[in-house]
Design an enzyme around this catalytic site. Structure first.
Site, PDB file in Angstrom:
ATOM      1  CG  ASP A   1      -2.128   3.314  -1.597  1.00  0.00           C
ATOM      2  OD1 ASP A   1      -1.741   2.128  -1.473  1.00  0.00           O
ATOM      3  OD2 ASP A   1      -2.854   3.872  -0.756  1.00  0.00           O
TER       4      ASP A   1
HETATM    5  C1  BGC Z   1      -2.962   1.135   1.441  1.00  0.00           C
HETATM    6  C2  BGC Z   1      -1.481   1.410   1.669  1.00  0.00           C
HETATM    7  C3  BGC Z   1      -0.736   0.105   1.719  1.00  0.00           C
HETATM    8  C4  BGC Z   1      -0.978  -0.649   0.424  1.00  0.00           C
HETATM    9  C5  BGC Z   1      -0.277  -1.982   0.379  1.00  0.00           C
HETATM   10  C6  BGC Z   1      -3.188   0.249   0.242  1.00  0.00           C
HETATM   11  O1  BGC Z   1      -4.528  -0.137   0.134  1.00  0.00           O
HETATM   12  O2  BGC Z   1      -3.656   2.351   1.277  1.00  0.00           O
HETATM   13  O3  BGC Z   1      -1.304   2.121   2.866  1.00  0.00           O
HETATM   14  O4  BGC Z   1       0.638   0.337   1.936  1.00  0.00           O
HETATM   15  O5  BGC Z   1      -2.378  -0.894   0.282  1.00  0.00           O
HETATM   16  O6  BGC Z   1      -0.854  -2.868   1.269  1.00  0.00           O
END
Ligand code: BGC
Length: 865
Positions: A235
């Site tokens: 993530d």
């Molecule tokens: C989220 C993800 C997301 C990523 C990119 C993170 O903060 O938890 O679900 O895909 O950011 O935006």
């Protein structure tokens, strides 16, 4: 496992992928393991790899910019899709998203989110399908199949235990082994094994002591036990440890570049150099990156012969020579606002609406009673509530997309030709909302003075480095200003617009953001302030709910005033990367008492009323959990007074997850409509008027109160899932508590008799048992029913829920028609996790079938073991 219908051409075998890896130096290989920027991977022409683009997901495909001009089809929220209980429809939505991805140059979508609704307080429930692992797995697998059958990669996220937001970056989630296997891992397992997902995202949090980017679950379970050959990415900013993350099976640290984000880059090169990390591990990661690239058509099938490296290695894709054979499949690509997309999103939204109560008021007639004085033939409908005018069509956070348009309930009901009068009733926003039409106009001197603003980018010396016209009032840059066409360093931003008053009164004008902002109204300074967040705030919270400063401005009716926001970019905590500015506006309004009284009077004078209540982005979003399930503001009071004024009132709930509805038993009809995507309002009119069946059934238990719900609040950095297996309906059954509406509940516009259940052998090749349910449409119109089958195990030696969902199917039938539906119950549905493996307790299992978890008129038994 290779999905059968992959259309991306031949996937090179392991030997060919390794041969390509062999052409790369250690530096080239390590470079590939961190993103090139916020959304893309590095290209590597020597391996035949072009730049590969990732994008959020799941409510649409946002693409690489956070910009309302780069619009995307906005599909209904995950809860709405799960509420369809319709795998075919969700697969079609996956295919629509794949076409969107290709239109926007995206190879891999960061979706679906398959964490469970452990508790409705979780801020991101709207983005997850259900409280039930079987429903989540089936709907999630369909979403993945739809994407991948069209050659676009899915990323199943967030692996695992990211079921709430509080301290999500650091929290250690403690889940006992059996609960982990039977609930939280189950959707990932099914989707990886059965739908063959090409990417998995490792979550921010830890599980049982290990942060997920370096958890043994990656190597031992995902790769080892499940045989996963896809890619594991972190993530965003979750990877934090150079050696441990490299050894655990994380392949890609996002975002990049490595000079700004993540623990790899130079540090990983050093670690390999000094023997702390084995180069073979690096090779494995690159193989998995190349495999993903091949699957999505980003890997040339043939390579130029080895030779001196090309002069400009970053710009030679496709490589000279034979054309790449693994090109992305040709997809017919429609614009996000095409008629075909609109039609599909409209029917999908309606298919997820759950009619939770209806005493016969719905469907509404198109015509009012002719005999009431003062009322014409067309139905006179009072439309009430803040969300009727500005609906939520998606949840907040990384799921945000910029739809080309959205249809509000008010517009939808007007489009349907009813005689509609609107009253807002109350203000549900606790802060100022983004400035919008009809008040927000671009500066007068700009030729196209539509809704929006002009942004000017200024250098350190105050020179104009660029400018652009925007359509809204929320501006965010995550990796520099290149998406706005500005490559020079930007020291200051100016947002310029005109605010035009519709009525005389006090307008609140303001700014939300992080850093220093100066607001000028009519040339005079309203404030010069520095907006800051508490130290430990989540980045998503910082972006979605940034601090705000407002100032009152008195305007006469029709008066226009120039407004300028000056922002010192270097004062932003994201300086060097980007920044954000939102211009806020609250027009004059009465007190809540006055607005409620006006709404009730309107309802009393109308044939019927539709009240649309709901959440706001301030309370339901990524980055934070809810602290109460009550509707924000005084919406409950509004509903009560409208119900009292006109009993012919439908309450429509516009939220992504459950909210408390303390007046529900007094309402003639309650429709739960989620975040319905860009076609929300038209879909709502279709259902309220009976042109379309409300197809949805609840994918979660809808609570009557906050009693007994699991908490999202860690204690000393640890969140223990004390409730174990007992979440959602499993907990209600155990405790004997009554929810407001049970899991699986929902009615339509016809009635059904569930007539018989029998067991059958599954078709050849399948294991498990086939449950055949016969049911009859006993009503007067064609309809749709979702048949649900639950298992239970009386006198079990193992602690179990009273019942659990094992399978389901949706059927359509004409009045009087009897249909038989076959539902395959896989062997796993009867198994429990012993600690060492899956086991079936010998003896009698009961299978109960019916229209919801609380109405199971048909039962049969099966002997196992
Ligand atoms: C989220 C993800 C997301 C990523 C990119 C993170 O903060 O938890 O679900 O895909 O950011 O935006």
């Amino acid at each position: 496992m290779e999905p059968v219908d992959t259309v991306t051409g031949v996937i090179p075998d392991e030997a060919e992928l390794r041969r390509r890896v062999g052409r790369l130096s250690l530096e080239q290989k390590v470079r590939l393991l961190t993103g090139q920027d916020f959304w893309a991977l590095h290209e590597e022409p020597e391996a035949g790899l072009r730049r590969l683009v990732l994008s959020d997901g799941p409510a649409g495909v946002r693409g690489e910019s956070w910009d309302e001009r780069d619009s995307s089809a906005n599909v209904p929220s995950a809860t709405a899709l799960a509420a369809t209980w319709d795998t075919g429809r969700v697969e079609a939505i996956g295919m629509l998203l794949a076409r969107e991805a290709r239109r926007k140059g995206v190879d891999v979508l960061l979706a679906p989110t398959v964490n469970l609704h452990r508790t409705p307080y979780a801020g991101r429930c709207f983005e997850c399908f259900s409280e039930d692992p079987v429903l989540t797995a089936r709907i999630g697998a369909s979403y993945v199949r739809g994407l991948q059958r069209s050659g676009v990669g899915a990323t199943v996220k967030h692996f695992v235990g990211n079921d709430s937001e509080t301290q999500r970056m650091t929290v250690d989630v403690r889940i006992d082994d059996r609960t982990l296997r039977e609930l939280y891992l189950a959707p990932f397992e099914a989707i990886v094994r059965d739908a063959g997902a090409w990417a998995v995202m490792a979550a921010y949090n830890g599980v049982n002591g290990s942060p997920m980017t370096r958890s043994p679950l990656l190597r031992d379970l995902l790769h080892g036990e499940w045989g996963y050959d896809g890619l594991v990415m972190s993530d965003w900013t979750a990877a934090r440890d150079t050696e441990a993350d490299a050894e655990a099976g994380l392949d890609l640290a996002m975002p990049g570049p490595a000079s700004v984000y993540g623990p790899w880059g130079e540090a990983l090169l050093d670690a390999v150099g000094k023997g702390a990390v084995d180069e073979a591990l690096i090779d494995d990661k690159v193989v998995r990156i190349l495999r993903l690239a091949a699957r999505v058509g980003a890997l040339a099938q043939t390579l130029t012969p080895p030779g001196p490296p090309p002069a400009a290695p970053t710009s030679t894709f496709p490589p000279p020579g034979p054309p790449p054979a693994a090109a992305p499949p040709e997809l017919a690509v429609e614009a996000a606002d095409s008629v075909a997309v609109a039609q599909e999103l409209r029917t999908a939204a309606a298919a997820g609406f759950v009619l939770a109560r209806n005493d016969g008021l719905l469907p509404l007639p198109r015509y009012g009673p002719a005999d009431r004085p003062g009322l014409g033939r067309r139905l006179h409908l009072a439309v009430i509530g803040p969300n009727a005018e500005v609906a939520r069509t998606m949840g907040g956070g990384s799921a945000t997309v910029f739809p080309p348009y959205t249809i509000s309930p008010l517009e939808g009901l007007r489009n349907a030709g009813l005689h509609v009068t609107y009253a807002p009733g109350v203000t549900s926003h606790l802060r100022g909302g983004a400035a919008r039409a009809p008040w927000l106009l671009r500066p007068d001197r700009v030729a196209d003075a539509g809704t929006g603003a002009e942004i000017r980018f200024l250098s350190q010396t105050g020179e104009l480095a660029g400018s652009e016209l925007r359509d809204g009032a929320t501006f965010m840059w995550l990796s520099g200003f290149a998406t706005s066409g500005v490559t020079e360093p930007v020291a200051r931003l100016e947002v310029r617009c005109v605010i035009r008053a519709t009525v005389a009164g006090e307008y609140q004008l303001g700014v939300s953001g992080l850093g220093r902002y100066r607001l000028l109204v009519g040339g005079a300074e309203a404030f010069d302030t520095t907006l800051t967040l508490p130290e430990d705030s989540d980045i998503a919270e910082a972006l979605m709910r940034p601090p705000q400063q407002m100032a009152p401005v008195q305007l006469a009716a029709g008066q226009s005033v120039d407004v300028v926001v000056e922002h010192d970019v270097e004062s932003s905590p994201f300086t060097g990367l980007g920044t954000l500015v939102q211009l806020n506006l609250v027009p004059p309004h009465g007190t809540d008492e006055e607005e409620i009284a006006a709404a009730a009077a309107l309802a009393a004078a109308s044939d019927a009323a539709v009240v649309v209540v709901g959440t706001t982005a301030e309370v339901e979003s990524e980055g934070f959990d809810r602290t109460t399930l009550a509707l924000p503001g005084r919406q409950d009071e509004l509903v009560r007074q409208v119900l009292a004024a006109n009993p012919r009132t439908v309450v429509v709930v516009n939220s992504g997850a459950p909210v408390l509805l303390p007046w529900a038993q007094d309402a003639a009809a309650v429709l739960l409509s989620w975040f319905g995507g860009q076609e929300y309002g038209d879909a709502l009119a279709d259902v309220l008027l009976g042109d379309v069946e409300p197809g949805g059934r609840l994918p979660m238990t809808w609570p009557a109160s906050e009693e007994g719900l699991p908490s999202t609040q860690p204690v000393n950095g640890v969140l223990t899932y004390h409730e174990g297996l007992f979440i959602g309906y499993r907990a209600y059954d155990r405790d004997g508590r009554e929810p407001l509406f049970p899991f699986g509940h929902g009615t339509g516009y016809t009635t059904w008799a569930h007539e018989s259940v029998t067991l059958d052998q599954p078709s050849a090749g399948a294991s498990g048992v086939a449950v055949c349910v016969q049911l009859r449409n006993t009503g007067s119109r064609r309809g749709r029913e979702v048949v649900q089958v639950y298992a239970s195990r009386p006198d079990s030696a193992v602690e179990r829920p009273a019942k659990w969902l094992t399978g389901f199917a949706a059927v359509d039938a004409d009045p009087g028609e009897s249909v038989t539906v076959g539902i395959l119950i896989p062997e796993r549905a009867f198994q429990h996790w012993t600690g060492d493996g899956w086991s079936t307790e010998p003896g009698t299992f009961v299978l109960a079938a019916g229209p919801s978890s609380a109405a199971l008129p048909l039962t049969t038994t099966i002997e196992l073991g």
